[in-house]
Scaffold this motif. Sequence first.
Motif, PDB file in Angstrom:
ATOM      1  N   CYS A 123      -1.491 -10.033   0.853  1.00 28.44           N
ATOM      2  CA  CYS A 123      -2.265 -10.764  -0.468  1.00 28.44           C
ATOM      3  C   CYS A 123      -1.994 -10.088  -1.764  1.00 28.44           C
ATOM      4  O   CYS A 123      -1.733  -8.944  -1.725  1.00 28.44           O
ATOM      5  N   ARG A 124      -2.155 -10.779  -2.861  1.00 29.36           N
ATOM      6  CA  ARG A 124      -1.870  -9.923  -4.062  1.00 29.36           C
ATOM      7  C   ARG A 124      -2.726 -10.989  -5.030  1.00 29.36           C
ATOM      8  O   ARG A 124      -3.158 -12.114  -5.083  1.00 29.36           O
ATOM      9  N   GLU A 125      -3.511 -10.221  -6.321  1.00 35.31           N
ATOM     10  CA  GLU A 125      -4.232 -10.886  -7.329  1.00 35.31           C
ATOM     11  C   GLU A 125      -5.178 -11.597  -6.686  1.00 35.31           C
ATOM     12  O   GLU A 125      -5.277 -12.945  -6.828  1.00 35.31           O
ATOM     13  N   VAL A 126      -6.120 -10.974  -5.629  1.00 30.92           N
ATOM     14  CA  VAL A 126      -6.957 -11.768  -4.928  1.00 30.92           C
ATOM     15  C   VAL A 126      -8.239 -12.146  -5.803  1.00 30.92           C
ATOM     16  O   VAL A 126      -8.711 -11.098  -6.453  1.00 30.92           O
ATOM     17  N   ASP A 209     -14.848  -5.459  -6.049  1.00 37.35           N
ATOM     18  CA  ASP A 209     -14.653  -4.916  -7.352  1.00 37.35           C
ATOM     19  C   ASP A 209     -13.322  -4.211  -6.793  1.00 37.35           C
ATOM     20  O   ASP A 209     -12.168  -4.266  -7.391  1.00 37.35           O
ATOM     21  N   LEU A 210     -13.384  -3.233  -5.668  1.00 36.73           N
ATOM     22  CA  LEU A 210     -12.234  -2.415  -5.324  1.00 36.73           C
ATOM     23  C   LEU A 210     -10.963  -3.273  -4.939  1.00 36.73           C
ATOM     24  O   LEU A 210      -9.818  -2.998  -5.212  1.00 36.73           O
ATOM     25  N   ILE A 211     -11.157  -4.567  -4.207  1.00 37.27           N
ATOM     26  CA  ILE A 211     -10.015  -5.203  -3.672  1.00 37.27           C
ATOM     27  C   ILE A 211      -9.378  -5.954  -4.830  1.00 37.27           C
ATOM     28  O   ILE A 211      -7.993  -6.136  -4.949  1.00 37.27           O
ATOM     29  N   VAL A 212     -10.161  -6.446  -5.509  1.00 33.67           N
ATOM     30  CA  VAL A 212      -9.734  -7.259  -6.838  1.00 33.67           C
ATOM     31  C   VAL A 212      -8.962  -6.206  -7.731  1.00 33.67           C
ATOM     32  O   VAL A 212      -7.705  -6.530  -8.273  1.00 33.67           O
ATOM     33  N   ASN A 213      -9.477  -5.118  -8.023  1.00 30.90           N
ATOM     34  CA  ASN A 213      -9.012  -3.987  -8.742  1.00 30.90           C
ATOM     35  C   ASN A 213      -7.316  -3.820  -8.206  1.00 30.90           C
ATOM     36  O   ASN A 213      -6.579  -3.802  -9.165  1.00 30.90           O
ATOM     37  N   ILE A 214      -7.235  -3.413  -6.998  1.00 31.24           N
ATOM     38  CA  ILE A 214      -5.968  -2.791  -6.522  1.00 31.24           C
ATOM     39  C   ILE A 214      -5.013  -3.851  -6.256  1.00 31.24           C
ATOM     40  O   ILE A 214      -3.788  -3.744  -6.522  1.00 31.24           O
ATOM     41  N   SER A 215      -5.699  -5.092  -5.683  1.00 33.96           N
ATOM     42  CA  SER A 215      -4.463  -6.276  -5.667  1.00 33.96           C
ATOM     43  C   SER A 215      -3.900  -6.612  -6.881  1.00 33.96           C
ATOM     44  O   SER A 215      -3.000  -7.552  -6.854  1.00 33.96           O
ATOM     45  N   GLU A 216      -4.492  -6.597  -8.119  1.00 29.82           N
ATOM     46  CA  GLU A 216      -3.967  -6.880  -9.191  1.00 29.82           C
ATOM     47  C   GLU A 216      -2.648  -6.245  -9.574  1.00 29.82           C
ATOM     48  O   GLU A 216      -1.766  -6.572 -10.363  1.00 29.82           O
ATOM     49  N   ALA A 217      -2.577  -4.963  -9.202  1.00 31.23           N
ATOM     50  CA  ALA A 217      -1.413  -4.049  -9.371  1.00 31.23           C
ATOM     51  C   ALA A 217      -0.332  -4.136  -8.005  1.00 31.23           C
ATOM     52  O   ALA A 217       0.663  -3.954  -8.120  1.00 31.23           O
ATOM     53  N   MET A 218      -0.837  -4.542  -6.880  1.00 25.88           N
ATOM     54  CA  MET A 218       0.115  -4.309  -5.629  1.00 25.88           C
ATOM     55  C   MET A 218      -0.224  -5.209  -4.544  1.00 25.88           C
ATOM     56  O   MET A 218      -1.547  -5.821  -4.316  1.00 25.88           O
TER      57      MET A 218
END
Length: 261
Positions: A123-126, A209-218
């Motif tokens: 997944c990415r940009e969830v 919050d955490l998964i949205v944040n990190i999946s924006e980047a990778m």
Amino acid sequence: MRIARFSIDGNVAFGAVEGDQQDELVLDIIKGIPFTDFELSGTKVPVSKVRLLPPVLPNKVVAFGRNYAEHAREMGNEVPDAPFAFFKPATSVIGPGDDIQYPSFSQEVHHEAELAVVIGRMCREVPRDRVKDVIFGYTCANDVTARDVQRREKQWARAKGFDTSCPLGPWVETDLDIAAAGDLTVQLTVNGEQRQLGRTSEMVHSIEDLIVNISEAMTLLPGDVILTGTPAGVGPLNVGDEVAVTIEGIGTLTNKVVKRG
């Protein structure tokens, strides 16, 4: 469902954990891998006859620091406005019952009990409303930290990334929904003495919050692990200590601290 990864007679497999009493637990061996549709084989083996391994082998462990306000304050830090991420390498991961090796370059190693989120699909940009769809389940983690090295070196690569610094397990619980995972008791004991006690509801930034944040980047891959932060009460570990992380609804992860060979 509780899904464990284990070895027996030199073979590695996944299994569904059945039973409630520790000495009566059995594994129903899974056909294939659990990140896709799978079947239970019906072949069962007692947990006491196998070696439990880290429940997943992550491509990456993304950890979030200072995500409990009381922990940030006990360390003399401000609570970050946005999630504050760092990484632990795959080589830091060990399983239940494996030894935490006290690093030769540190004289102050601390425990940090954490809820770990296991990603179930690439997944990415969830988007926030789809986070629940990319989560495979939850497990216990210990973000073991060389605190003196962390203070001295400022960046955290060696302090939090040394071999054996990321115990995970004992299995992945897949039946928790994201709302339930956001309000669980997290407890840590050292030699039976309670050191940490908190609830995941105290997190500053939520699982979403955490998964949205990190999946924006990778891109996140199946088996990747997200560490969600630790409650207050972190403290030192010494050679010979037995440290146990217990999370409500999941189980207990126990490891012993040994001198690095």
